[in-house]
Design an enzyme around this catalytic site. Structure first.
Site: not given
Ligand SMILES: *Cc1c(COP(=O)(O)O)cnc(C)c1O
Length: 342
Positions: A82, A184, A220
């Site tokens: 990620r 992220k 989210e």
């Protein structure tokens, strides 16, 4: 080992400097061999790309002690991948994935005295991050970077029992379609500060963000994915290209299907259908699952039948099963638990 003396049971989620951190630098097109250092301060040009254009991405995972006194980390390979995905999206050189895991293990090993004892609920939170370091004033990617890993002991997310949260539907958007919601990056958090401070002032624990294009679908919160349970015990999680792919959520979906025999589904979830769900939870590394008791949609309350005293049965069962897997009480799927040899 001479364990540090913290008040493990009462630690909050805050930064506490530990002795060692890992640094690797990228210059002239390649990463150096990397090293551990005690130096926690970073001195950079005032014009470093990270300061001017927020070229920075990060990860978060935890090391913890198991019942049989091993120190382990949970699925670090997914964090490695990620971080590399996040880096590529911001035109940064990805840190090699196998070296990521080695760097995390080296940092944890060097700070082994700061790993909280088994049973306290506390963990050693690990923060890998990557940022552009050389001066950039015309907008373009940096050519020099640092990859760093530090650790900080943090307390159990829930002290004195898991309590359901009250959250609100936000009027702000977290991520645009085809934007950076699925990586992220610090920039996704900078823009969430105003909405979260405002939500806290209004008495809500988190914001539920909707899809920016139609504002009809659940995305989210600022830092956790949603998981819903239908009345007939199916697990549903929203599908969208602008949601950050939570490792906890992906693990919980696997656990629901393969350990608890539940049906799982990843699909678009409309705000309109949320009142029909039996349970709602937020998934992330720190809390595993935080049950949601109520969602405030502009004064209209969506109250889940699970109430405000405790989490829903399925959410709590899922949470406990994943915790048991993480702690070595239940057998983990191949590769999920990696030991840090001390
Ligand atoms: C980190 C993060 C999560 C949770 O991911 P985990 O891998 O489960 O910790 C969820 N949403 C956002 C926006 C995040 O940054």
């Amino acid at each position: 080992m001479a364990r540090m003396e913290y008040d493990w049971e009462n630690l909050d989620f805050g930064y506490r400097k530990t002795p060692w951190r890992y640094v690797s630098e990228f210059k002239n097109g390649s990463w150096d061999e990397g090293r551990l250092t005690e130096e926690d301060q970073i001195t950079l040009s005032e014009c470093a790309c990270v300061f001017q254009y927020a070229q920075t991405v990060f990860e978060g995972l935890k090391a913890y002690e198991t019942k049989d006194n091993r120190v382990v980390i949970f699925r670090p390979d997914l964090n490695a991948t990620r971080l590399a995905d996040s880096a590529r999206r911001l035109e940064m050189p990805p840190f090699p994935e196998e070296r990521f895991i080695d760097a995390v293990k080296q940092t944890v090993r060097a700070n082994a005295d700061c790993v909280p004892p088994y049973g306290t609920g506390a963990t050693l939170y690990i923060r890998p991050f990557l940022f552009g370091t050389n001066p950039v004033i015309g907008v373009k990617p940096a050519t020099e970077y640092q990859f760093r890993v530090f650790t900080t002991p943090v307390g159990a997310y829930f002290k004195g029992g898991v309590k359901p949260l009250v959250i609100k539907v936000s009027d702000f958007d977290r991520a645009a379609p085809h934007g950076t919601g699925n990586i992220k990056a610090g920039l996704n958090y900078a823009m969430s500060l105003y909405p979260i401070v405002t939500a806290h002032e209004e008495g809500f624990a988190e914001n539920m963000y909707l899809d920016a294009a139609t504002r009809t679908k659940v995305e989210e919160t600022g830092g956790a994915n949603f998981l819903f349970v239908t009345k007939d015990h199916k697990i549903v999680t929203p599908k969208s290209d602008s949601i950050l792919p939570s490792i906890t959520r992906r693990s919980l979906m696997y656990v629901a299907e393969h350990y608890l025999g539940l049906e799982v589904e990843q699909r678009e979830v409309f705000l309109e259908e949320v009142p029909d769900f039996a349970e709602c939870g937020l998934c992330g590394t720190a809390a595993v699952i935080s049950p949601v008791g109520k969602i405030n949609d502009h004064g209209k309350e969506i109250a889940f039948p699970t109430g405000m005293e405790e989490g829903g049965e399925i959410c709590m069962k899922l949470r406990q099963t994943l915790l048991d897997i993480q702690e070595g009480i239940l057998e983990a799927p191949e590769g999920w638990i990696q030991e840090v040899e001390l």
